[in-house]
Design an enzyme around this catalytic site. Structure first.
Site, PDB file in Angstrom:
ATOM      1  N   SER A  28       0.806  -1.222   0.000  1.00 52.01           N
ATOM      2  CA  SER A  28       0.000   0.000   0.000  1.00 52.01           C
ATOM      3  C   SER A  28       0.844   1.279   0.000  1.00 52.01           C
ATOM      4  CB  SER A  28      -0.961   0.004   1.197  1.00 52.01           C
ATOM      5  OG  SER A  28      -1.870  -1.049   1.045  1.00 52.01           O
TER       6      SER A  28
ATOM      7  N   LYS B 209      -9.122  -6.414  10.632  1.00 52.85           N
ATOM      8  CA  LYS B 209     -10.283  -5.891   9.901  1.00 52.85           C
ATOM      9  C   LYS B 209     -11.598  -6.028  10.674  1.00 52.85           C
ATOM     10  CE  LYS B 209      -8.435  -6.588   5.234  1.00 52.85           C
ATOM     11  NZ  LYS B 209      -8.651  -7.193   3.914  1.00 52.85           N
TER      12      LYS B 209
ATOM     13  N   ASP C 289     -12.814  -3.680  -0.074  1.00 53.29           N
ATOM     14  CA  ASP C 289     -12.482  -5.002  -0.638  1.00 53.29           C
ATOM     15  C   ASP C 289     -13.586  -5.515  -1.561  1.00 53.29           C
ATOM     16  OD1 ASP C 289      -9.961  -5.395   0.424  1.00 53.29           O
ATOM     17  OD2 ASP C 289     -10.680  -6.396   2.236  1.00 53.29           O
TER      18      ASP C 289
ATOM     19  N   ASN D  63     -14.312 -24.671   2.374  1.00 50.81           N
ATOM     20  CA  ASN D  63     -13.273 -24.183   3.274  1.00 50.81           C
ATOM     21  C   ASN D  63     -12.712 -25.325   4.099  1.00 50.81           C
ATOM     22  OD1 ASN D  63     -11.849 -21.847   4.250  1.00 50.81           O
ATOM     23  ND2 ASN D  63     -12.925 -22.085   6.197  1.00 50.81           N
TER      24      ASN D  63
ATOM     25  N   TYR E 112      -2.005 -12.310  -4.303  1.00 51.62           N
ATOM     26  CA  TYR E 112      -1.346 -11.440  -5.286  1.00 51.62           C
ATOM     27  C   TYR E 112       0.169 -11.621  -5.338  1.00 51.62           C
ATOM     28  CZ  TYR E 112      -1.184  -8.773  -0.949  1.00 51.62           C
ATOM     29  OH  TYR E 112      -1.019  -8.405   0.364  1.00 51.62           O
TER      30      TYR E 112
END
Ligand code: NAP
Length: 272
Positions: free
Chosen positions: A17, A66, A102, A150, A217
């Site tokens: 970021s 978060k 997001d 999951n 990523y």
């Protein structure tokens, strides 16, 4: 005076970021800087106090804070309350407002490719915070069915219930060893594949034309994406979501359009 912005998390050293936001400040000739600030797990209240004392009026939030940050906010955006997590906080006039970029960040690369989301049959691997943002976005855009897999099956079931409450048909189960036909979009929202690990499920048997989207990523080309591309899928790498959510964070914090191409160059530059 230089205005300072931040991203908080733990670990935070390798956050991408600062590179994107500082490049944007330079391009837009803004007297601002953006730093990575480590807030250890369990120390969110102290971390937020330090940020306020340092005059930091806006900050992104990443793993593991978060959800924890939510109880320290005075108000939240619609996306934030839908997802139950914030990845951006604006601290203005002594009041903290939470946002979640997001969800829109996830949808951006799908919409820019004109992937038809209404009626889409989705396989979502993972049931953490990123999966919840993705599932909420797909549910809001009219996906016809979301199957959530999951490692922790109870979490998958709980996320499927969230999708059902949003009015979307959903089901859940354990992570499969390979992905079968019957889906239009397969999303990896687990952290499996980070730093060169294997794919969370073998993608070698997906049908040609399926969209395979990896939220991981780093590396840019994960095993999940490589297997899917070899099978003829359309692939979407995780850096695109990262860029979209960062650009949206910039526009919320600074009330102006983000210089997306500059942010993209800064991001891609880190990977090269
Ligand atoms: P999280 O809430 O901690 O969730 C992690 C997820 O990965 C859970 O579903 C977890 O399963 C699964 N997982 C972890 N280790 C596993 C293993 N060894 N085997 C199988 N499943 C495993 O994290 P998150 O915020 O959702 O992030 C998930 C990934 O998305 C991370 O790689 C993150 O970097 C990426 N992400 C990318 C962007 C972007 O902009 N591209 C944005 C947000 C997140 P259990 O529930 O069973 O533990």
């Amino acid at each position: 005076m230089v205005r300072t912005f931040a991203v908080i998390g733990d670990p935070i050293d390798h956050s991408l970021s600062p590179a994107m936001h500082n490049a944007a400040f330079l391009e837009a000739r803004m007297d601002c800087t953006y730093i990575a600030y480590r807030v250890p797990r369990g120390e969110v209240p102290e971390g937020l106090d330090s940020l306020r004392a340092a005059g930091i009026e806006g900050f992104n939030v990443t793993i593991p804070h978060k959800v924890a940050v939510m109880e320290h906010l005075d108000s939240v955006s619609e996306e934030c309350s839908l997802i139950g997590a914030a990845n951006l906080v604006h601290d203005r006039g002594g009041r903290r407002r939470g946002f979640n970029t997001d969800m829109e960040g996830f949808l951006g690369p799908l919409l820019s490719r004109n992937v038809p989301l209404p009626g889409c049959r989705v396989l979502l691997l993972g049931a953490g915070g990123a999966a919840r943002a993705g599932a909420s976005g797909l549910a809001a855009r009219g996906a016809s069915h979301i199957h959530i897999c999951n490692r922790n099956v109870e979490k998958a079931r709980s996320l499927a219930e969230h999708c059902s409450r949003m009015g979307v048909s959903s089901s859940s189960g354990p992570l499969p060893s390979y992905v079968e036909a019957g889906f239009d979009l397969v999303v990896n929202a687990t952290s499996v594949g980070m730093n060169g690990g294997p794919s969370p499920a073998d993608m070698g048997r997906v049908s040609p034309g399926v969209v395979a989207y990896d939220m991981v990523y780093r590396p840019v080309r994960t095993s999940f994406l490589e297997q899917a591309e070899d099978a003829g899928a359309v692939i979407i790498p995780g850096w695109e979501m990262l860029l979209h959510q960062a650009a949206l964070s910039f526009s919320i914090l600074h009330d102006r359009e983000a210089p997306v191409q500059t942010m993209k160059r800064a991001l891609v530059g880190v990977f090269e």
